[in-house]
Design an enzyme around this catalytic site. Structure first.
Site, PDB file in Angstrom:
ATOM      1  N   TYR A 154     -47.497 -23.204   5.701  1.00  0.00           N
ATOM      2  CA  TYR A 154     -48.019 -22.383   4.586  1.00  0.00           C
ATOM      3  C   TYR A 154     -49.529 -22.601   4.411  1.00  0.00           C
ATOM      4  CZ  TYR A 154     -47.930 -20.560  -0.270  1.00  0.00           C
ATOM      5  OH  TYR A 154     -48.144 -19.861  -1.438  1.00  0.00           O
ATOM      6  N   LYS A 158     -52.274 -19.715   4.697  1.00  0.00           N
ATOM      7  CA  LYS A 158     -53.105 -19.353   3.544  1.00  0.00           C
ATOM      8  C   LYS A 158     -54.589 -19.585   3.821  1.00  0.00           C
ATOM      9  CE  LYS A 158     -50.029 -17.806   0.631  1.00  0.00           C
ATOM     10  NZ  LYS A 158     -49.910 -16.331   0.490  1.00  0.00           N
TER      11      LYS A 158
HETATM   12  P1  NAP Z   1     -41.697 -14.978  -4.862  1.00  0.00           P
HETATM   13  O1  NAP Z   1     -41.300 -15.003  -6.300  1.00  0.00           O
HETATM   14  O2  NAP Z   1     -40.934 -15.768  -3.866  1.00  0.00           O
HETATM   15  O3  NAP Z   1     -41.750 -13.435  -4.402  1.00  0.00           O
HETATM   16  C1  NAP Z   1     -42.126 -13.098  -3.088  1.00  0.00           C
HETATM   17  C2  NAP Z   1     -41.644 -11.700  -2.807  1.00  0.00           C
HETATM   18  O4  NAP Z   1     -42.029 -11.364  -1.449  1.00  0.00           O
HETATM   19  C3  NAP Z   1     -40.124 -11.566  -2.881  1.00  0.00           C
HETATM   20  O5  NAP Z   1     -39.746 -10.402  -3.577  1.00  0.00           O
HETATM   21  C4  NAP Z   1     -39.725 -11.496  -1.405  1.00  0.00           C
HETATM   22  O6  NAP Z   1     -38.544 -10.760  -1.148  1.00  0.00           O
HETATM   23  C5  NAP Z   1     -40.908 -10.752  -0.812  1.00  0.00           C
HETATM   24  N1  NAP Z   1     -40.960 -10.915   0.631  1.00  0.00           N
HETATM   25  C6  NAP Z   1     -40.720 -12.041   1.353  1.00  0.00           C
HETATM   26  N2  NAP Z   1     -40.825 -11.790   2.659  1.00  0.00           N
HETATM   27  C7  NAP Z   1     -41.128 -10.476   2.783  1.00  0.00           C
HETATM   28  C8  NAP Z   1     -41.360  -9.628   3.890  1.00  0.00           C
HETATM   29  N3  NAP Z   1     -41.293 -10.084   5.155  1.00  0.00           N
HETATM   30  N4  NAP Z   1     -41.653  -8.322   3.660  1.00  0.00           N
HETATM   31  C9  NAP Z   1     -41.701  -7.840   2.397  1.00  0.00           C
HETATM   32  N5  NAP Z   1     -41.493  -8.602   1.296  1.00  0.00           N
HETATM   33  C10 NAP Z   1     -41.204  -9.914   1.498  1.00  0.00           C
HETATM   34  O7  NAP Z   1     -43.228 -15.438  -4.667  1.00  0.00           O
HETATM   35  P2  NAP Z   1     -44.440 -15.559  -5.727  1.00  0.00           P
HETATM   36  O8  NAP Z   1     -44.424 -16.938  -6.275  1.00  0.00           O
HETATM   37  O9  NAP Z   1     -44.457 -14.384  -6.622  1.00  0.00           O
HETATM   38  O10 NAP Z   1     -45.669 -15.498  -4.706  1.00  0.00           O
HETATM   39  C11 NAP Z   1     -46.310 -14.268  -4.360  1.00  0.00           C
HETATM   40  C12 NAP Z   1     -47.488 -14.587  -3.452  1.00  0.00           C
HETATM   41  O11 NAP Z   1     -48.375 -15.500  -4.084  1.00  0.00           O
HETATM   42  C13 NAP Z   1     -47.074 -15.235  -2.125  1.00  0.00           C
HETATM   43  O12 NAP Z   1     -47.906 -14.798  -1.083  1.00  0.00           O
HETATM   44  C14 NAP Z   1     -47.321 -16.700  -2.411  1.00  0.00           C
HETATM   45  O13 NAP Z   1     -47.521 -17.430  -1.224  1.00  0.00           O
HETATM   46  C15 NAP Z   1     -48.556 -16.632  -3.266  1.00  0.00           C
HETATM   47  N6  NAP Z   1     -48.762 -17.815  -4.103  1.00  0.00           N
HETATM   48  C16 NAP Z   1     -47.829 -18.198  -5.035  1.00  0.00           C
HETATM   49  C17 NAP Z   1     -48.066 -19.334  -5.824  1.00  0.00           C
HETATM   50  C18 NAP Z   1     -47.086 -19.816  -6.855  1.00  0.00           C
HETATM   51  O14 NAP Z   1     -47.342 -20.900  -7.425  1.00  0.00           O
HETATM   52  N7  NAP Z   1     -46.002 -19.115  -7.142  1.00  0.00           N
HETATM   53  C19 NAP Z   1     -49.242 -20.066  -5.647  1.00  0.00           C
HETATM   54  C20 NAP Z   1     -50.170 -19.651  -4.689  1.00  0.00           C
HETATM   55  C21 NAP Z   1     -49.926 -18.515  -3.940  1.00  0.00           C
HETATM   56  P3  NAP Z   1     -37.106 -11.539  -1.118  1.00  0.00           P
HETATM   57  O15 NAP Z   1     -36.827 -11.887  -2.532  1.00  0.00           O
HETATM   58  O16 NAP Z   1     -36.159 -10.527  -0.557  1.00  0.00           O
HETATM   59  O17 NAP Z   1     -37.307 -12.728  -0.228  1.00  0.00           O
END
Ligand code: NAP
Length: 253
Positions: A154, A158
């Protein structure tokens, strides 16, 4: 097309978490939204929230790491809503493990969804943006880009997205297109709940311990990230490009 058409924004991973909040926020900002996730049906709640509030949205199903699905999805958005002017590369997965236990599949899956996914989506969307001489590409990086135990895959993805973003800014700037990255710290979503489970901590305890170490003394919420994306997606942010905006509640040490 009306005289003053709504800008069309594609938000990937829009079924839940940061993506759903960002889709709703950009709709409130006046954009027509293509909410994209692995299955179109998973975006129904996001689309309903936008349309109930008077906005315009469609659900689109595609795996962002699959070139044929991306090409079909972006083409369908252009046909149904109009040419995309804003792209938020948000879809993401984690497959955390210490390096010595990380499988080939853990590595490939994470790198493929984040890096290949952002590449395929950006390549497909940019041609519509170049035609419009206008575009905003915002890609979700992470504070993990600076190094994060148990997240070699990851972190690498990133960090790679930051270089990708800066290169898009250089290549696409002459066409009125900006590219920026938003790098959140800890945001309360299913993703961080999964991290708590891996660490065998309750999600409440995990959030409290992170908040105590964060200068603003709280964890991040999805609205915090959506607000940052909204700024970078706005017309007024046209002189901000190639930047990484950390949304971390304080400086990182
Ligand atoms: P999340 O709740 O896990 O949601 C991610 C979404 O992406 C889910 O709906 C998932 O679908 C979808 N997804 C996964 N693989 C995919 C694919 N191949 N094609 C299309 N859609 C796909 O994640 P989040 O926490 O909201 O994070 C969103 C973004 O912010 C990510 O890039 C993450 O790395 C980044 N981020 C998050 C945090 C944090 O603390 N949460 C911090 C830094 C960065 P499914 O449910 O079907 O898997």
């Amino acid at each position: 097309m009306p005289d003053n058409p709504r800008r069309v924004a594609i938000v990937t991973g829009a079924a839940r978490g940061i993506g759903a909040a960002t889709a709703c926020r950009l709709a409130r900002d006046g954009m027509a939204i293509a909410a994209l996730d692995l299955k179109a049906g998973a975006c129904e709640a996001t689309v309903a929230a936008i349309t109930v509030a008077g906005g315009q949205a469609i659900a689109v199903g595609a795996d962002v790491s699959q070139a044929d699905q991306v090409a079909a999805a972006v083409g369908a958005v252009a046909a149904d809503l109009g040419p995309p002017a804003v792209l938020v590369n948000n879809a993401g997965v984690i497959r955390d493990n210490l390096l010595f236990k990380m499988s080939d599949d853990d590595w490939d899956t994470v790198v493929s969804v984040h890096l290949r996914g952002a590449f395929l989506m950006s390549r497909a969307a940019q041609k519509y943006m170049v035609d419009q001489r206008y575009g905003r590409i915002i890609t979700l990086s992470s504070s993990s880009a600076l190094g994060s135990r148990g997240q070699a895959n990851y972190s690498a993805a990133k960090a790679g997205l930051q270089g990708f973003t800066k290169t898009l800014a250089i290549e696409l700037g002459p066409f009125g297109i900006t590219a920026n990255a938003v790098a959140p710290g800890f945001i309360a979503t299913d993703m961080t709940a999964a991290t708590a489970a891996r660490l065998t901590m309750s999600f409440d305890d995990f959030q409290a311990s992170v908040a105590a170490q964060t200068p603003v003394r709280r964890i991040g919420q999805v609205a915090d990230v959506a607000h940052a994306v909204s700024f970078l997606a706005s017309e007024g942010a046209g002189f901000v490009s190639g930047q990484v905006l950390y949304v971390t509640g304080g400086p990182l040490s």
